[in-house]
Design a protein around this motif. Structure first.
Motif, PDB file in Angstrom:
ATOM      1  N   GLY A 117     -10.925 -14.185 -26.258  1.00  0.00           N
ATOM      2  CA  GLY A 117     -12.370 -14.001 -26.212  1.00  0.00           C
ATOM      3  C   GLY A 117     -12.903 -14.089 -24.802  1.00  0.00           C
ATOM      4  O   GLY A 117     -13.819 -13.349 -24.413  1.00  0.00           O
ATOM      5  N   HIS A 118     -12.327 -14.991 -24.015  1.00  0.00           N
ATOM      6  CA  HIS A 118     -12.728 -15.095 -22.608  1.00  0.00           C
ATOM      7  C   HIS A 118     -12.476 -13.779 -21.870  1.00  0.00           C
ATOM      8  O   HIS A 118     -13.346 -13.280 -21.143  1.00  0.00           O
ATOM      9  CB  HIS A 118     -11.952 -16.221 -21.924  1.00  0.00           C
ATOM     10  CG  HIS A 118     -11.824 -16.056 -20.448  1.00  0.00           C
ATOM     11  ND1 HIS A 118     -12.887 -16.182 -19.586  1.00  0.00           N
ATOM     12  CD2 HIS A 118     -10.741 -15.753 -19.673  1.00  0.00           C
ATOM     13  CE1 HIS A 118     -12.481 -15.970 -18.342  1.00  0.00           C
ATOM     14  NE2 HIS A 118     -11.191 -15.705 -18.377  1.00  0.00           N
ATOM     15  N   LEU A 119     -11.285 -13.224 -22.049  1.00  0.00           N
ATOM     16  CA  LEU A 119     -10.955 -11.980 -21.363  1.00  0.00           C
ATOM     17  C   LEU A 119     -11.882 -10.842 -21.796  1.00  0.00           C
ATOM     18  O   LEU A 119     -12.343 -10.039 -20.971  1.00  0.00           O
ATOM     19  CB  LEU A 119      -9.495 -11.606 -21.643  1.00  0.00           C
ATOM     20  CG  LEU A 119      -8.448 -12.581 -21.083  1.00  0.00           C
ATOM     21  CD1 LEU A 119      -7.057 -12.198 -21.557  1.00  0.00           C
ATOM     22  CD2 LEU A 119      -8.505 -12.622 -19.562  1.00  0.00           C
ATOM     23  N   TRP A 120     -12.178 -10.774 -23.086  1.00  0.00           N
ATOM     24  CA  TRP A 120     -13.077  -9.745 -23.612  1.00  0.00           C
ATOM     25  C   TRP A 120     -14.454  -9.831 -22.955  1.00  0.00           C
ATOM     26  O   TRP A 120     -14.971  -8.849 -22.416  1.00  0.00           O
ATOM     27  CB  TRP A 120     -13.182  -9.897 -25.128  1.00  0.00           C
ATOM     28  CG  TRP A 120     -14.279  -9.110 -25.783  1.00  0.00           C
ATOM     29  CD1 TRP A 120     -15.574  -9.499 -25.948  1.00  0.00           C
ATOM     30  CD2 TRP A 120     -14.181  -7.799 -26.361  1.00  0.00           C
ATOM     31  NE1 TRP A 120     -16.296  -8.534 -26.605  1.00  0.00           N
ATOM     32  CE2 TRP A 120     -15.463  -7.470 -26.867  1.00  0.00           C
ATOM     33  CE3 TRP A 120     -13.141  -6.901 -26.507  1.00  0.00           C
ATOM     34  CZ2 TRP A 120     -15.725  -6.262 -27.497  1.00  0.00           C
ATOM     35  CZ3 TRP A 120     -13.412  -5.694 -27.149  1.00  0.00           C
ATOM     36  CH2 TRP A 120     -14.681  -5.379 -27.636  1.00  0.00           C
ATOM     37  N   HIS A 121     -15.043 -11.025 -22.993  1.00  0.00           N
ATOM     38  CA  HIS A 121     -16.395 -11.172 -22.477  1.00  0.00           C
ATOM     39  C   HIS A 121     -16.424 -11.123 -20.950  1.00  0.00           C
ATOM     40  O   HIS A 121     -17.419 -10.666 -20.368  1.00  0.00           O
ATOM     41  CB  HIS A 121     -17.012 -12.476 -22.982  1.00  0.00           C
ATOM     42  CG  HIS A 121     -17.394 -12.421 -24.427  1.00  0.00           C
ATOM     43  ND1 HIS A 121     -18.486 -11.704 -24.876  1.00  0.00           N
ATOM     44  CD2 HIS A 121     -16.832 -12.974 -25.533  1.00  0.00           C
ATOM     45  CE1 HIS A 121     -18.587 -11.826 -26.189  1.00  0.00           C
ATOM     46  NE2 HIS A 121     -17.589 -12.591 -26.610  1.00  0.00           N
ATOM     47  N   ALA A 122     -15.354 -11.588 -20.294  1.00  0.00           N
ATOM     48  CA  ALA A 122     -15.312 -11.509 -18.831  1.00  0.00           C
ATOM     49  C   ALA A 122     -15.289 -10.062 -18.379  1.00  0.00           C
ATOM     50  O   ALA A 122     -15.984  -9.677 -17.424  1.00  0.00           O
ATOM     51  CB  ALA A 122     -14.098 -12.264 -18.301  1.00  0.00           C
ATOM     52  N   LEU A 123     -14.477  -9.235 -19.043  1.00  0.00           N
ATOM     53  CA  LEU A 123     -14.430  -7.816 -18.680  1.00  0.00           C
ATOM     54  C   LEU A 123     -15.765  -7.127 -18.951  1.00  0.00           C
ATOM     55  O   LEU A 123     -16.230  -6.299 -18.164  1.00  0.00           O
ATOM     56  CB  LEU A 123     -13.301  -7.121 -19.446  1.00  0.00           C
ATOM     57  CG  LEU A 123     -11.882  -7.474 -18.991  1.00  0.00           C
ATOM     58  CD1 LEU A 123     -10.856  -6.915 -19.961  1.00  0.00           C
ATOM     59  CD2 LEU A 123     -11.632  -6.944 -17.580  1.00  0.00           C
ATOM     60  N   ARG A 124     -16.405  -7.473 -20.054  1.00  0.00           N
ATOM     61  CA  ARG A 124     -17.726  -6.904 -20.350  1.00  0.00           C
ATOM     62  C   ARG A 124     -18.748  -7.328 -19.293  1.00  0.00           C
ATOM     63  O   ARG A 124     -19.591  -6.537 -18.867  1.00  0.00           O
ATOM     64  CB  ARG A 124     -18.194  -7.337 -21.736  1.00  0.00           C
ATOM     65  CG  ARG A 124     -17.576  -6.532 -22.875  1.00  0.00           C
ATOM     66  CD  ARG A 124     -17.938  -7.149 -24.216  1.00  0.00           C
ATOM     67  NE  ARG A 124     -19.368  -7.302 -24.389  1.00  0.00           N
ATOM     68  CZ  ARG A 124     -20.186  -6.378 -24.902  1.00  0.00           C
ATOM     69  NH1 ARG A 124     -19.689  -5.223 -25.299  1.00  0.00           N
ATOM     70  NH2 ARG A 124     -21.474  -6.622 -25.032  1.00  0.00           N
ATOM     71  N   ALA A 125     -18.660  -8.605 -18.851  1.00  0.00           N
ATOM     72  CA  ALA A 125     -19.584  -9.088 -17.830  1.00  0.00           C
ATOM     73  C   ALA A 125     -19.389  -8.342 -16.507  1.00  0.00           C
ATOM     74  O   ALA A 125     -20.338  -8.168 -15.743  1.00  0.00           O
ATOM     75  CB  ALA A 125     -19.394 -10.588 -17.622  1.00  0.00           C
ATOM     76  N   MET A 126     -18.161  -7.896 -16.265  1.00  0.00           N
ATOM     77  CA  MET A 126     -17.867  -7.150 -15.042  1.00  0.00           C
ATOM     78  C   MET A 126     -18.225  -5.668 -15.170  1.00  0.00           C
ATOM     79  O   MET A 126     -18.049  -4.910 -14.217  1.00  0.00           O
ATOM     80  CB  MET A 126     -16.386  -7.308 -14.694  1.00  0.00           C
ATOM     81  CG  MET A 126     -15.995  -8.749 -14.364  1.00  0.00           C
ATOM     82  SD  MET A 126     -14.208  -8.999 -14.232  1.00  0.00           S
ATOM     83  CE  MET A 126     -13.852  -8.007 -12.776  1.00  0.00           C
ATOM     84  N   GLY A 127     -18.708  -5.283 -16.366  1.00  0.00           N
ATOM     85  CA  GLY A 127     -19.175  -3.916 -16.545  1.00  0.00           C
ATOM     86  C   GLY A 127     -18.225  -2.997 -17.277  1.00  0.00           C
ATOM     87  O   GLY A 127     -18.526  -1.818 -17.461  1.00  0.00           O
TER      88      GLY A 127
END
Length: 365
Positions: free
Chosen positions: A334-344
Motif C-alpha cells: 500500500g505504501h508503494l501504491w500511494h507513494a507512486l501516486r503521490a509522485m504523479g
C-alpha cells in the motif's frame, strides 16, 4: 488524494480516505472512532480469551489473543506470583467503556462539530481560547509548517506512552522469563548498548536493556516533538523548504504512504521479534520459538506440535508472527501504491497499455 489534474474527481465508496481528506474535524473523528474499534476489539477478545482459558494447558498452546500480552506486562497474577487472571476482567471492561467514549467522540466530530477545525466554534462559547487552539489543527497537506506542527504532537504522545511503559515496569513490575516471576525493572539507559543493539536487537535477553531502549525512545520522541512544534519547516534551522527536502511531493497521498510504510515495517519487525525472542515474548505465554521456512514467501512454523486443542494446531507465537508479517507485507505494498501516486504516476496507464496491447493482437490476428 491524487486527482491527476481533475478538479472534480469522484471516488468509489471503498475509497474511505477521500471523504475526510480536506475535512480535518471529520479526519479526527475517523481517527477517534478507529481507536474506539480497537478498544472494543481488545476488550471483547480479552473476555473471549478469559472465558475459554484452561489453566491445565500451557497458555501458549491455546491460541489466545490478548491475555498473553497482559501476562507479559505482569497483569493477572496473584500475590504469590501465579497467573490466575486476577484483574483481567477489569482491563477488558475498561477497554469496552473506553470504546464507547471514543465512539461518542467520533460521532460528535462526524455529525455535530464543524467539518473543518479551522471553522471550529463552541456550541455555547465560540470565542473561548480552546476553540481558537483547535483551529491550529486544520489540514493543509502541502504546507510543511502545518504538517510539522501536527507531527510534533504525535511524537510527544508516543514519547509519553514510552514513559508510561518504562514507569510501569519500574514501579509495578513485569514478567521476567529468566526467573519465572514478576519483578520491578530499572531501565538501563546505556547509550553504547542502545547503539550496538540496533544491529542485534533480536538477541536482547534482559529486561533492563529493553526498558533502556524505551526510555531512550521517549527522550528522542519528546525532544523531536518539541522541535517540530516550535520550528518551521518552510524557513527553519535547516534552510528553506527545497525540492531536495520534498517540496512538491508533500500531499495527503504522500503522508498516507509514509504512514503505511511506518506501520508496515513495525509489523514486520514485530514478526521477527515474536518468532525468535523469548525475553519480550516469553515461552510460558506464547509458546516455543519458531523456525523460518521459505516458499513463495517467508513463513514461520512451530518447532513442536501439532498441538492438540489449539486453533489450527499452532501456538500463539506461530499465528501472531505470521499475521504480523503478512499484514506488514501488504501495508508496504500500500505504501508503494500511494507513494507512486503521490509522485504523479497514473496506474490507469498500465490498464490502458494492456488494453491497447490486446487490441493490437486482435488486429494482427
Amino acid at each position: 488524494m491524487q486527482t491527476y489534474g481533475n478538479p472534480n474527481p469522484t471516488y468509489g465508496w471503498w475509497v474511505g480516505n477521500s471523504v475526510v481528506t480536506n475535512r480535518s474535524s471529520r479526519f479526527i473523528g475517523s481517527h477517534v472512532a478507529h481507536t474506539g474499534l480497537i478498544c472494543f476489539t481488545a476488550g471483547a477478545s480479552t473476555l473471549w480469551d478469559l472465558a475459554r482459558y484452561d489453566p491445565s494447558v500451557p497458555m501458549g498452546h491455546q491460541g489466545l489473543v490478548s491475555i498473553p500480552h497482559l501476562a507479559s506486562i505482569g497483569i493477572g497474577f496473584d500475590e504469590s506470583g501465579v497467573w490466575t487472571g486476577a484483574g483481567v476482567f477489569f482491563i477488558a471492561a475498561f477497554h469496552l467503556i473506553c470504546s464507547m467514549v471514543y465512539g461518542g467522540a467520533g460521532l460528535l466530530h462526524s455529525a455535530v462539530f464543524s467539518e473543518d477545525t479551522q471553522n471550529s466554534s463552541g456550541l455555547f462559547a465560540p470565542d473561548r481560547p480552546e476553540h481558537r487552539q483547535a483551529k491550529r489543527f486544520k489540514l493543509e497537506w502541502d504546507n510543511p509548517d502545518n504538517q510539522t506542527f501536527i507531527l510534533g504532537h504525535h511524537l510527544i504522545f508516543l514519547g509519553v506512552a514510552n514513559i508510561w511503559f518504562v514507569e510501569w515496569a519500574r514501579v509495578h513490575g513485569i514478567y521476567d522469563p529468566a526467573i519465572d516471576a514478576i519483578r520491578q525493572v530499572e531501565y538501563n539507559l546505556n547509550l553504547a548498548h542502545i547503539w550496538n543493539h540496533q544491529f542485534d536487537f533480536l538477541t536482547i535477553n534482559n529486561l533492563e536493556d529493553v526498558m533502556g531502549g524505551h526510555a531512550f525512545l521517549a527522550f528522542a520522541q519528546i525532544l523531536g516533538g518539541a522541535h517540530h512544534i516550535a520550528t518551521k519547516m518552510g524557513s527553519g534551522l535547516l534552510g528553506p523548504y527545497t525540492k531536495f527536502k520534498g517540496a512538491g511531493l508533500l500531499s495527503a497521498e504522500a503522508i498516507l504512504s509514509w504512514s503505511l510504510a511506518g506501520i508496515g515495517w513495525m509489523a514486520i519487525i514485530a514478526a521477527f521479534w515474536c518468532a525468535t525472542n523469548t525475553t519480550v515474548y516469553p515461552e510460558a505465554w506464547y509458546g516455543e520459538p519458531l523456525a523460518i521456512k521459505f516458499g513463495i514467501s517467508p513463513y514461520w512454523v512451530d518447532t513442536v506440535g501439532p498441538i492438540d486443542g489449539a486453533p489450527l494446531g499452532h501456538t500463539t507465537r506461530a499465528w501472531l508472527t505470521n499475521v504480523h508479517y503478512y499484514l506488514g507485507f501488504f501495508f508496504i505494498q500500500g505504501h508503494l501504491w500511494h507513494a507512486l501516486r503521490a509522485m504523479g504516476f497514473d496506474f490507469k496507464r498500465i490498464r490502458d497499455a494492456v488494453v491497447n496491447l490486446d487490441n493490437t493482437r486482435l488486429t494482427l490476428n
